[in-house]
Design a protein around this motif. Structure first.
Motif, PDB file in Angstrom:
ATOM      1  N   ALA A 107       0.831  -1.205   0.000  1.00  0.00           N
ATOM      2  CA  ALA A 107       0.000   0.000   0.000  1.00  0.00           C
ATOM      3  C   ALA A 107       0.867   1.257   0.000  1.00  0.00           C
ATOM      4  O   ALA A 107       0.549   2.253  -0.664  1.00  0.00           O
ATOM      5  CB  ALA A 107      -0.927  -0.006   1.210  1.00  0.00           C
ATOM      6  N   GLU A 108       1.991   1.203   0.715  1.00  0.00           N
ATOM      7  CA  GLU A 108       2.914   2.333   0.733  1.00  0.00           C
ATOM      8  C   GLU A 108       3.561   2.517  -0.643  1.00  0.00           C
ATOM      9  O   GLU A 108       3.698   3.646  -1.126  1.00  0.00           O
ATOM     10  CB  GLU A 108       3.988   2.106   1.795  1.00  0.00           C
ATOM     11  CG  GLU A 108       4.986   3.259   1.920  1.00  0.00           C
ATOM     12  CD  GLU A 108       6.050   2.999   2.967  1.00  0.00           C
ATOM     13  OE1 GLU A 108       7.023   3.782   3.023  1.00  0.00           O
ATOM     14  OE2 GLU A 108       5.923   2.012   3.720  1.00  0.00           O
ATOM     15  N   ARG A 110       2.274   1.663  -3.513  1.00  0.00           N
ATOM     16  CA  ARG A 110       1.243   2.131  -4.430  1.00  0.00           C
ATOM     17  C   ARG A 110       1.001   3.625  -4.270  1.00  0.00           C
ATOM     18  O   ARG A 110       0.874   4.359  -5.250  1.00  0.00           O
ATOM     19  CB  ARG A 110      -0.045   1.341  -4.187  1.00  0.00           C
ATOM     20  CG  ARG A 110      -1.175   1.643  -5.153  1.00  0.00           C
ATOM     21  CD  ARG A 110      -2.283   0.618  -5.014  1.00  0.00           C
ATOM     22  NE  ARG A 110      -2.656   0.394  -3.622  1.00  0.00           N
ATOM     23  CZ  ARG A 110      -3.462  -0.575  -3.204  1.00  0.00           C
ATOM     24  NH1 ARG A 110      -3.948  -1.428  -4.072  1.00  0.00           N
ATOM     25  NH2 ARG A 110      -3.757  -0.708  -1.932  1.00  0.00           N
ATOM     26  N   ALA A 111       0.984   4.082  -3.032  1.00  0.00           N
ATOM     27  CA  ALA A 111       0.750   5.506  -2.770  1.00  0.00           C
ATOM     28  C   ALA A 111       1.936   6.365  -3.212  1.00  0.00           C
ATOM     29  O   ALA A 111       1.765   7.519  -3.607  1.00  0.00           O
ATOM     30  CB  ALA A 111       0.479   5.714  -1.287  1.00  0.00           C
ATOM     31  N   THR A 112       3.128   5.800  -3.163  1.00  0.00           N
ATOM     32  CA  THR A 112       4.321   6.545  -3.554  1.00  0.00           C
ATOM     33  C   THR A 112       4.452   6.657  -5.073  1.00  0.00           C
ATOM     34  O   THR A 112       4.833   7.692  -5.599  1.00  0.00           O
ATOM     35  CB  THR A 112       5.584   5.865  -2.977  1.00  0.00           C
ATOM     36  OG1 THR A 112       5.483   5.814  -1.545  1.00  0.00           O
ATOM     37  CG2 THR A 112       6.837   6.612  -3.380  1.00  0.00           C
ATOM     38  N   TYR A 114       1.947   6.006  -7.571  1.00  0.00           N
ATOM     39  CA  TYR A 114       0.812   6.448  -8.374  1.00  0.00           C
ATOM     40  C   TYR A 114       0.126   7.682  -7.783  1.00  0.00           C
ATOM     41  O   TYR A 114      -0.102   7.755  -6.569  1.00  0.00           O
ATOM     42  CB  TYR A 114      -0.206   5.320  -8.516  1.00  0.00           C
ATOM     43  CG  TYR A 114       0.343   4.103  -9.223  1.00  0.00           C
ATOM     44  CD1 TYR A 114       0.437   4.063 -10.610  1.00  0.00           C
ATOM     45  CD2 TYR A 114       0.790   2.993  -8.499  1.00  0.00           C
ATOM     46  CE1 TYR A 114       0.947   2.964 -11.266  1.00  0.00           C
ATOM     47  CE2 TYR A 114       1.300   1.884  -9.149  1.00  0.00           C
ATOM     48  CZ  TYR A 114       1.381   1.867 -10.531  1.00  0.00           C
ATOM     49  OH  TYR A 114       1.902   0.771 -11.163  1.00  0.00           O
ATOM     50  N   LYS A 116      -2.947   8.521  -8.266  1.00  0.00           N
ATOM     51  CA  LYS A 116      -4.292   8.115  -7.859  1.00  0.00           C
ATOM     52  C   LYS A 116      -4.285   6.632  -7.483  1.00  0.00           C
ATOM     53  O   LYS A 116      -4.814   5.785  -8.204  1.00  0.00           O
ATOM     54  CB  LYS A 116      -5.283   8.359  -8.992  1.00  0.00           C
ATOM     55  CG  LYS A 116      -5.435   9.813  -9.424  1.00  0.00           C
ATOM     56  CD  LYS A 116      -6.212  10.623  -8.379  1.00  0.00           C
ATOM     57  CE  LYS A 116      -6.470  12.034  -8.886  1.00  0.00           C
ATOM     58  NZ  LYS A 116      -7.242  12.831  -7.889  1.00  0.00           N
ATOM     59  N   PRO A 117      -3.694   6.283  -6.350  1.00  0.00           N
ATOM     60  CA  PRO A 117      -3.552   4.872  -5.995  1.00  0.00           C
ATOM     61  C   PRO A 117      -4.884   4.145  -5.840  1.00  0.00           C
ATOM     62  O   PRO A 117      -4.934   2.914  -5.965  1.00  0.00           O
ATOM     63  CB  PRO A 117      -2.784   4.909  -4.664  1.00  0.00           C
ATOM     64  CG  PRO A 117      -2.997   6.282  -4.127  1.00  0.00           C
ATOM     65  CD  PRO A 117      -3.113   7.171  -5.314  1.00  0.00           C
ATOM     66  N   GLU A 118      -5.959   4.864  -5.603  1.00  0.00           N
ATOM     67  CA  GLU A 118      -7.259   4.224  -5.422  1.00  0.00           C
ATOM     68  C   GLU A 118      -7.759   3.555  -6.707  1.00  0.00           C
ATOM     69  O   GLU A 118      -8.658   2.708  -6.678  1.00  0.00           O
ATOM     70  CB  GLU A 118      -8.301   5.237  -4.932  1.00  0.00           C
ATOM     71  CG  GLU A 118      -8.589   6.395  -5.875  1.00  0.00           C
ATOM     72  CD  GLU A 118      -7.671   7.596  -5.662  1.00  0.00           C
ATOM     73  OE1 GLU A 118      -8.070   8.710  -6.050  1.00  0.00           O
ATOM     74  OE2 GLU A 118      -6.586   7.404  -5.075  1.00  0.00           O
TER      75      GLU A 118
END
Length: 266
Positions: A107-108, A110-112, A114, A116-118
């Protein structure tokens, strides 16, 4: 799933999470591919043709790791449609470099990466194809060797076992007369624990093997780690050395606690 008598064998080539390099190896076969193409029906190979045909397939080559929920359903469907299924390359056989996520917080990541990680659907792990369906043969490498690829295709179409060695890169160095880099120059090299297939390319040019073909069939990591330390590598250096294209497989054979607490999380 029976193929009509007299029909040419049908080949399917499929991609999962990967860079396409192993599929390109098949296209790079050039002269070798031409006579082979005359003997088979290339029914599904998006990289090469827009003429996509449904299964069944006599032989399916699968590149890439299982990294998304959609991959899980798709690989089971391909397996059901394939008489033989062969995985090609480090991503398909060991999860690839993207398997580094298996030792961290996806999750970390993905957030770093992208904005729009959602919108990104992914699994917490990147795993080899064999973790989800039966595989008839694994062809290793990043990328694979084209000579080995042609051998695998012709072997399965002829209903025999591929003649692919399971020994280490050191055997290839001996065959081509390459001086042992760790012994002669103190250069760190993963040749003793790495699957042969590259022809010992890197050692021939003075660079230590970095394990792109994954662990060989006779690895001895408890003996290998002290040798790497003797060549000046710290435990952190060794972990980085091992945790690249085949991190999933090398991590599985690292001696517990041998490289400190980082070995379970780096």
């Amino acid at each position: 799933m029976a193929v009509p008598v007299g029909s040419r064998p049908r080949l399917g080539v499929f991609k999962f999470a990967s860079c396409d390099g192993c599929q390109l190896t098949l296209l790079d076969c050039e002269d070798e591919l031409l006579p082979l193409a005359a003997e088979i029906d290339i029914a599904h190979f998006v990289e090469a043709s827009s003429d996509i045909q449904s299964g069944p397939y006599d032989l399916s080559l699968v590149e890439g790791s299982v990294s998304t929920p959609e991959h899980l359903e798709r690989i089971r469907r391909i397996r059901a449609e394939s008489r033989h299924l062969v995985t090609i390359g480090a991503c398909a056989t060991a999860g690839g470099v993207q398997a580094l996520r298996n030792f961290a917080d996806v999750a970390e990541f993905r957030a770093t990466v992208y904005a729009k990680p959602e919108y990104i659907e992914t699994l917490a792990t990147s795993t080899p194809i064999s973790a989800h369906v039966p595989v008839d043969f694994e062809l290793r490498g990043c990328p694979i060797d084209r000579g080995q690829l042609i051998e695998v295709i012709t072997a399965f179409l002829a209903d025999r076992r591929p003649d692919i060695p399971n020994h280490s890169v050191c055997f290839a160095c001996k065959r081509r007369g390459t001086t042992c880099l760790p012994v002669a120059h103190g250069i760190p090299c993963l040749g003793p624990v790495t699957h042969a297939g590259c022809g010992a390319l890197c050692p021939a040019y003075g660079r230590g093997c970095y394990g792109c073909f994954g662990p060989s069939g006779s690895t001895n990591m408890p003996a290998m780690i002290p040798l790497l330390r003797g060549d000046g590598m710290s435990d952190e250096d060794i972990l980085r050395f091992l945790h690249t294209f085949n991190v999933h497989d090398f991590a599985a054979i690292e001696p517990p606690g041998e490289l400190g607490e980082e070995g379970a999380s780096s």
